[in-house]
Design a protein around this motif. Structure first.
Motif, short mmCIF file in Angstrom:
data_model
loop_
_atom_site.label_atom_id
_atom_site.label_comp_id
_atom_site.label_asym_id
_atom_site.label_seq_id
_atom_site.Cartn_x
_atom_site.Cartn_y
_atom_site.Cartn_z
N ASN A 112 0.85 -1.19 0.00
CA ASN A 112 0.00 0.00 0.00
C ASN A 112 0.88 1.24 0.00
N ARG A 113 0.53 2.20 -0.82
CA ARG A 113 1.20 3.51 -0.83
C ARG A 113 0.13 4.57 -0.67
N ARG A 114 0.47 5.68 0.01
CA ARG A 114 -0.52 6.76 0.11
C ARG A 114 -0.62 7.50 -1.22
N ASP A 115 -1.80 8.07 -1.51
CA ASP A 115 -1.90 8.95 -2.67
C ASP A 115 -1.08 10.19 -2.33
N PRO A 116 -0.35 10.74 -3.32
CA PRO A 116 0.49 11.89 -3.00
C PRO A 116 -0.33 13.05 -2.42
N GLY A 117 0.09 13.56 -1.25
CA GLY A 117 -0.51 14.75 -0.66
C GLY A 117 0.10 15.98 -1.31
N PRO A 118 -0.29 17.19 -0.84
CA PRO A 118 0.19 18.43 -1.50
C PRO A 118 1.71 18.54 -1.59
N ARG A 119 2.43 17.98 -0.59
CA ARG A 119 3.90 18.14 -0.57
C ARG A 119 4.63 16.87 -1.01
N ASP A 120 3.86 15.90 -1.52
CA ASP A 120 4.45 14.59 -1.83
C ASP A 120 4.84 14.43 -3.30
N ILE A 121 5.79 13.53 -3.50
CA ILE A 121 6.25 13.17 -4.84
C ILE A 121 6.11 11.66 -5.00
N GLU A 122 5.50 11.25 -6.10
CA GLU A 122 5.43 9.81 -6.41
C GLU A 122 6.51 9.48 -7.44
N ILE A 123 7.26 8.45 -7.14
CA ILE A 123 8.35 8.03 -8.04
C ILE A 123 8.10 6.62 -8.53
N LYS A 124 8.19 6.43 -9.84
CA LYS A 124 8.21 5.06 -10.39
C LYS A 124 9.65 4.60 -10.32
N ILE A 125 9.89 3.57 -9.54
CA ILE A 125 11.27 3.15 -9.26
C ILE A 125 11.85 2.40 -10.46
N GLU A 167 11.74 7.71 -11.82
CA GLU A 167 11.17 8.85 -12.54
C GLU A 167 9.96 9.37 -11.78
N ILE A 168 9.86 10.67 -11.67
CA ILE A 168 8.72 11.28 -10.97
C ILE A 168 7.47 11.13 -11.83
N THR A 169 6.42 10.54 -11.23
CA THR A 169 5.19 10.30 -11.99
C THR A 169 4.03 11.20 -11.54
N ARG A 170 4.06 11.66 -10.28
CA ARG A 170 3.02 12.60 -9.79
C ARG A 170 3.66 13.52 -8.77
N VAL A 171 3.22 14.79 -8.74
CA VAL A 171 3.67 15.71 -7.68
C VAL A 171 2.44 16.40 -7.09
N GLY A 172 2.47 16.68 -5.77
CA GLY A 172 1.40 17.41 -5.11
C GLY A 172 1.42 18.87 -5.51
N ALA A 173 0.31 19.58 -5.21
CA ALA A 173 0.12 20.97 -5.64
C ALA A 173 1.17 21.92 -5.07
N GLU A 174 1.71 21.60 -3.88
CA GLU A 174 2.67 22.52 -3.25
C GLU A 174 4.14 22.16 -3.51
N VAL A 197 7.15 4.61 -5.00
CA VAL A 197 7.27 5.09 -3.63
C VAL A 197 6.72 6.52 -3.61
N VAL A 198 6.14 6.90 -2.47
CA VAL A 198 5.60 8.26 -2.32
C VAL A 198 6.30 8.90 -1.13
N VAL A 199 6.96 10.03 -1.37
CA VAL A 199 7.84 10.63 -0.35
C VAL A 199 7.66 12.15 -0.32
N ASP A 200 7.71 12.72 0.88
CA ASP A 200 7.67 14.17 1.05
C ASP A 200 8.83 14.80 0.27
N GLN A 201 8.54 15.92 -0.40
CA GLN A 201 9.55 16.56 -1.27
C GLN A 201 10.86 16.88 -0.54
N ASP A 202 10.78 17.15 0.76
CA ASP A 202 12.00 17.52 1.50
C ASP A 202 12.98 16.36 1.62
N PHE A 203 12.53 15.15 1.30
CA PHE A 203 13.40 13.98 1.43
C PHE A 203 13.70 13.34 0.07
#
Ligand code: NAP
Ligand code: ZN
Ligand code: ZN
Length: 351
Positions: free
Chosen positions: A22-35, A68-75, A135-141
């Motif tokens: 399970n992965r969370r849907d990207p929130g406003p500050r999140d980045i989804e990466i296709k590994i 590769e980044i596949t989705r980014v949150g609004a912020e 993987v879905v990770v906060d942009q700061d990381f």
């Protein structure tokens, strides 16, 4: 939440196998990466087999992630869909304690969130690592990757690279110094390359005489087979700094005795059992024995930029994910040249 595929284990004595994650849907500050690739760190093996006694199952290892980044949150700023990006050992921290404020998230007073086997504040349960499709990770990381280097060979920089770069920088390794690296595995081969690039004279200590030529090609000025007492004795009291990357039980006193007055040996290898340090090894010559954990996010970016400038990548052997247990077995025999990297294209789309 969405479901992706990964390679996980349900118990210390079970092999890794295909699983749903399970992965969370990207929130406003999140980045989804296709590994695209994930490096295989010896820590993955320690964790999968509960050698440190803290693994919560199911466990999906992997913390040397590029893709590769596949989705980014609004912020999200500074990252765009379609770009390449990396994720290392950290995916969150408190951001408010003094260590986080100093850019040392790995020493967060409130406990950092590891890429796997840490409590997951978003989904409950534990975080699941990079042996997976997304993987879905906060942009700061999330890290920017150097564009001039081979993508698969960058992956190991996210753990093996930063874990060796950080202590070399902290203890100010540079020209005019004699530096030892113990063990030519994933961490060790990066330690040799980085210490050489920083201008030090590098001596590699190995238990595998067959690795001598490689060590020199990678940047070692000299190679010492650690089982050879005469070769060891020739280096007594001569090192400014020694980096110990060994993953198994071994005699650290043999290396402490090679340090000069006030010299420092830093333990980054994390064997299952405690290491025996003789008091006399450090009393004589006022020697230091220290440790170091990975590196913070800013320093990880600095290391990636340094590697981009100096054309430094890991020496890798690419494997399909189905060969992970074979890779672990070879790692235990010190038969890795010098990092396995999983090609995530081998991971089936559905579990
Ligand atoms: P690795 O690729 O398996 O390399 C370890 C190397 O240690 C081997 O290639 C071997 O080199 C040497 N070695 C193995 N068994 C030995 C023994 N019994 N006696 C002496 N030398 C031995 O492992 P890695 O991925 O580099 O990880 C190394 C360790 O660092 C692991 O314990 C890992 O968990 C830890 N780690 C720590 C951090 C941190 O933040 N501190 C981060 C990542 C990993 P030779 O053949 O040259 O002797
Ligand atoms: Zn690691
Ligand atoms: Zn903190």
């Amino acid at each position: 939440m969405f479901v992706c595929t990964g390679f996980s284990t349900g118990a210390a004595d079970q092999p890794l196998g295909l699983a749903k994650i399970n992965r969370r849907d990207p929130g406003p500050r999140d980045i989804e990466i296709k590994i695209r690739y994930c490096g295989v760190c010896h820590s993955d093996l320690h964790a999968a087999r509960n050698e440190w006694g803290n693994t919560v199952y199911p466990c999906t290892p992997g913390h040397e992630i590029v893709g590769e980044i596949t989705r980014v949150g609004a912020e999200v700023t500074g990252f765009k869909v379609g770009e390449l990006a990396g994720v290392g050992c950290l995916v969150d921290s408190c951001r408010t304690c003094s260590n986080c404020k100093d850019g040392l998230e790995q020493y967060c007073e409130n406990g950092f969130t590891g890429t796997y086997n840490s409590p997951d504040a978003h989904l409950g349960g534990m975080t699941q690592g990079g042996y997976s499709s997304h993987v879905v990770v906060d942009q700061d990381f999330v890290l920017h990757l150097p564009e001039n280097l081979d993508l698969a060979a960058i992956a190991p920089l996210l753990c093996a690279g930063i874990t060796t770069y950080s202590p070399l920088r902290h203890w100010k390794v540079g020209p005019g110094q004699k530096v030892g690296v113990v063990g030519l595995g994933g961490l060790g081969h990066m330690g040799v390359k980085l210490a050489h690039a920083m201008g030090a004279r590098v001596v590699l200590f190995t238990t595998s005489p067959g690795k001598s030529e490689d060590a020199k090609r990678l940047g070692a000025d000299e190679v010492v087979v650690s089982k050879n007492a005469e070769e060891m004795a020739a280096h007594a009291t001569s090192f400014d700094f020694i980096l110990d990357t060994v993953a198994a039980d071994h005699d650290v006193n043999a290396y402490l005795g090679l340090l000069k007055r006030d010299g420092t040996m830093v333990q980054v290898g994390a064997p299952e059992k405690p290491l025996a340090v003789s008091a006399f090894s450090v009393i004589f010559k006022r020697r230091n024995f220290a440790g170091s954990l990975i590196g913070g996010i800013a320093e990880t970016q600095e290391m990636l930029d340094f590697c981009g400038e100096k054309n430094i990548v890991s020496d890798i052997e690419i494997i399909p994910i189905q060969k992970i247990e074979e890779a672990y077995a070879r790692m235990l025999k010190s038969d890795v040249k010098y990092r396995f990297v999983i090609d995530m294209a081998s991971l089936p789309e559905a579990a």
